[in-house]
Design a protein around this motif. Structure first.
Motif, mmCIF file in Angstrom:
data_model
loop_
_atom_site.group_PDB
_atom_site.id
_atom_site.type_symbol
_atom_site.label_atom_id
_atom_site.label_comp_id
_atom_site.label_asym_id
_atom_site.label_seq_id
_atom_site.Cartn_x
_atom_site.Cartn_y
_atom_site.Cartn_z
ATOM 1 N N MET A 1 0.827 -1.193 0.000
ATOM 2 C CA MET A 1 0.000 0.000 0.000
ATOM 3 C C MET A 1 0.872 1.258 0.000
ATOM 4 O O MET A 1 1.856 1.339 0.717
ATOM 5 C CB MET A 1 -0.871 0.008 1.259
ATOM 6 N N GLN A 2 0.498 2.201 -0.825
ATOM 7 C CA GLN A 2 1.261 3.446 -0.884
ATOM 8 C C GLN A 2 0.489 4.531 -0.136
ATOM 9 O O GLN A 2 -0.654 4.814 -0.443
ATOM 10 C CB GLN A 2 1.485 3.855 -2.350
ATOM 11 N N TYR A 3 1.123 5.136 0.865
ATOM 12 C CA TYR A 3 0.485 6.167 1.675
ATOM 13 C C TYR A 3 0.458 7.523 0.980
ATOM 14 O O TYR A 3 -0.443 8.311 1.184
ATOM 15 C CB TYR A 3 1.216 6.315 3.016
ATOM 16 N N PHE A 4 1.491 7.797 0.202
ATOM 17 C CA PHE A 4 1.584 9.079 -0.496
ATOM 18 C C PHE A 4 2.522 8.948 -1.685
ATOM 19 O O PHE A 4 3.204 7.949 -1.836
ATOM 20 C CB PHE A 4 2.073 10.193 0.451
ATOM 21 N N GLU A 5 2.506 9.960 -2.521
ATOM 22 C CA GLU A 5 3.399 10.002 -3.679
ATOM 23 C C GLU A 5 4.309 11.214 -3.512
ATOM 24 O O GLU A 5 3.862 12.276 -3.105
ATOM 25 C CB GLU A 5 2.572 10.154 -4.952
ATOM 26 N N THR A 6 5.572 11.032 -3.821
ATOM 27 C CA THR A 6 6.531 12.121 -3.670
ATOM 28 C C THR A 6 6.810 12.773 -5.016
ATOM 29 O O THR A 6 7.032 12.091 -6.010
ATOM 30 C CB THR A 6 7.855 11.594 -3.076
ATOM 31 N N ARG A 7 6.793 14.084 -5.020
ATOM 32 C CA ARG A 7 7.194 14.860 -6.190
ATOM 33 C C ARG A 7 8.356 15.745 -5.780
ATOM 34 O O ARG A 7 8.432 16.188 -4.641
ATOM 35 C CB ARG A 7 6.039 15.758 -6.676
ATOM 36 N N PHE A 8 9.231 16.024 -6.726
ATOM 37 C CA PHE A 8 10.429 16.795 -6.425
ATOM 38 C C PHE A 8 10.354 18.168 -7.066
ATOM 39 O O PHE A 8 10.189 18.273 -8.274
ATOM 40 C CB PHE A 8 11.674 16.053 -6.921
ATOM 41 N N LEU A 9 10.478 19.187 -6.250
ATOM 42 C CA LEU A 9 10.524 20.541 -6.778
ATOM 43 C C LEU A 9 11.941 20.790 -7.300
ATOM 44 O O LEU A 9 12.844 19.990 -7.073
ATOM 45 C CB LEU A 9 10.134 21.539 -5.680
ATOM 46 N N GLU A 10 12.112 21.905 -7.984
ATOM 47 C CA GLU A 10 13.359 22.180 -8.717
ATOM 48 C C GLU A 10 14.632 22.023 -7.875
ATOM 49 O O GLU A 10 15.583 21.365 -8.287
ATOM 50 C CB GLU A 10 13.278 23.601 -9.288
ATOM 51 N N GLU A 11 14.641 22.609 -6.686
ATOM 52 C CA GLU A 11 15.863 22.546 -5.868
ATOM 53 C C GLU A 11 16.170 21.123 -5.395
ATOM 54 O O GLU A 11 17.328 20.739 -5.276
ATOM 55 C CB GLU A 11 15.745 23.476 -4.663
ATOM 56 N N ALA A 12 15.124 20.344 -5.113
ATOM 57 C CA ALA A 12 15.322 18.951 -4.688
ATOM 58 C C ALA A 12 15.896 18.139 -5.848
ATOM 59 O O ALA A 12 16.806 17.325 -5.666
ATOM 60 C CB ALA A 12 14.002 18.350 -4.213
ATOM 61 N N ASP A 13 15.355 18.365 -7.042
ATOM 62 C CA ASP A 13 15.855 17.700 -8.247
ATOM 63 C C ASP A 13 17.334 17.989 -8.454
ATOM 64 O O ASP A 13 18.130 17.090 -8.727
ATOM 65 C CB ASP A 13 15.101 18.225 -9.484
ATOM 66 N N LYS A 14 17.677 19.256 -8.321
ATOM 67 C CA LYS A 14 19.056 19.689 -8.524
ATOM 68 C C LYS A 14 19.993 19.031 -7.509
ATOM 69 O O LYS A 14 21.077 18.567 -7.856
ATOM 70 C CB LYS A 14 19.142 21.220 -8.399
ATOM 71 N N PHE A 15 19.558 18.995 -6.250
ATOM 72 C CA PHE A 15 20.367 18.383 -5.191
ATOM 73 C C PHE A 15 20.630 16.911 -5.496
ATOM 74 O O PHE A 15 21.764 16.448 -5.420
ATOM 75 C CB PHE A 15 19.662 18.529 -3.837
ATOM 76 N N ILE A 16 19.595 16.179 -5.868
ATOM 77 C CA ILE A 16 19.746 14.742 -6.147
ATOM 78 C C ILE A 16 20.632 14.526 -7.367
ATOM 79 O O ILE A 16 21.456 13.615 -7.392
ATOM 80 C CB ILE A 16 18.373 14.066 -6.303
ATOM 81 N N ALA A 17 20.510 15.393 -8.357
ATOM 82 C CA ALA A 17 21.328 15.284 -9.565
ATOM 83 C C ALA A 17 22.817 15.458 -9.243
ATOM 84 O O ALA A 17 23.677 14.933 -9.948
ATOM 85 C CB ALA A 17 20.891 16.321 -10.602
ATOM 86 N N GLU A 18 23.127 16.191 -8.168
ATOM 87 C CA GLU A 18 24.523 16.426 -7.805
ATOM 88 C C GLU A 18 25.125 15.283 -6.980
ATOM 89 O O GLU A 18 26.325 15.223 -6.793
ATOM 90 C CB GLU A 18 24.644 17.748 -7.030
ATOM 91 N N LEU A 19 24.275 14.392 -6.464
ATOM 92 C CA LEU A 19 24.789 13.252 -5.693
ATOM 93 C C LEU A 19 25.364 12.208 -6.642
ATOM 94 O O LEU A 19 24.951 12.134 -7.800
ATOM 95 C CB LEU A 19 23.647 12.607 -4.889
ATOM 96 N N ASP A 20 26.290 11.388 -6.147
ATOM 97 C CA ASP A 20 26.764 10.316 -7.017
ATOM 98 C C ASP A 20 25.650 9.278 -7.157
ATOM 99 O O ASP A 20 24.714 9.242 -6.353
ATOM 100 C CB ASP A 20 28.080 9.718 -6.514
ATOM 101 N N LEU A 21 25.737 8.460 -8.181
ATOM 102 C CA LEU A 21 24.655 7.552 -8.550
ATOM 103 C C LEU A 21 24.221 6.630 -7.416
ATOM 104 O O LEU A 21 23.030 6.480 -7.146
ATOM 105 C CB LEU A 21 25.067 6.732 -9.784
ATOM 106 N N LYS A 22 25.189 6.011 -6.717
ATOM 107 C CA LYS A 22 24.839 5.083 -5.637
ATOM 108 C C LYS A 22 24.094 5.795 -4.508
ATOM 109 O O LYS A 22 23.132 5.264 -3.954
ATOM 110 C CB LYS A 22 26.097 4.423 -5.066
ATOM 111 N N THR A 23 24.545 6.994 -4.167
ATOM 112 C CA THR A 23 23.900 7.766 -3.100
ATOM 113 C C THR A 23 22.491 8.159 -3.516
ATOM 114 O O THR A 23 21.538 8.022 -2.740
ATOM 115 C CB THR A 23 24.744 9.023 -2.764
ATOM 116 N N ALA A 24 22.343 8.631 -4.749
ATOM 117 C CA ALA A 24 21.020 9.019 -5.257
ATOM 118 C C ALA A 24 20.073 7.815 -5.246
ATOM 119 O O ALA A 24 18.907 7.934 -4.852
ATOM 120 C CB ALA A 24 21.140 9.596 -6.665
ATOM 121 N N ARG A 25 20.577 6.651 -5.654
ATOM 122 C CA ARG A 25 19.754 5.429 -5.633
ATOM 123 C C ARG A 25 19.258 5.111 -4.233
ATOM 124 O O ARG A 25 18.118 4.720 -4.039
ATOM 125 C CB ARG A 25 20.556 4.236 -6.159
ATOM 126 N N LYS A 26 20.154 5.265 -3.240
ATOM 127 C CA LYS A 26 19.793 4.997 -1.849
ATOM 128 C C LYS A 26 18.708 5.975 -1.376
ATOM 129 O O LYS A 26 17.766 5.588 -0.691
ATOM 130 C CB LYS A 26 21.041 5.081 -0.966
#
Length: 113
Positions: A1-26
């Protein structure tokens, strides 16, 4: 069961894009888990309607701040505002303030039904 859905605003997207792949996956893995389990170790309320996604990976405490948008009739959304690497025990007040401002801007700009 999914309680909620997450959406990423611009700054969150940018932050995740700057993480290395393994960290972003985690981070994505933990968010996915939080959506289904409602586990406070993964997703926890801070204050002023601001919540945090918590990820500990490779010695880093990665935080993604977020807020709820329950204005839709069918879906409950969690909007991730931005992220940072936590270096001290408490979440810095300026990061919470930043999330509050992003939240206010989001609701101000959101079309009213």
């Amino acid at each position: 069961m999914q309680y909620f859905e997450t959406r990423f605003l611009e700054e969150a997207d940018k932050f995740i894009a700057e993480l290395d792949l393994k960290t972003a996956r985690k981070v994505f893995y933990n968010i996915d888990l939080a959506e289904q389990t409602n586990d406070p170790r993964l997703f926890k309320k801070l204050k002023q309607d601001i919540w945090e996604f918590r990820t500990l990976y490779a010695g880093l405490q990665i935080r993604l701040l977020a807020f709820w948008d329950k204005t839709g009739e069918k879906e409950t959304l969690v909007m991730a505002t931005h992220g940072f690497i936590k270096k001290v025990d408490k979440v810095p007040a300026n990061e919470i303030d930043r999330a509050v401002k992003i939240r206010e801007k989001y609701f101000d700009n959101k079309p009213k039904k």
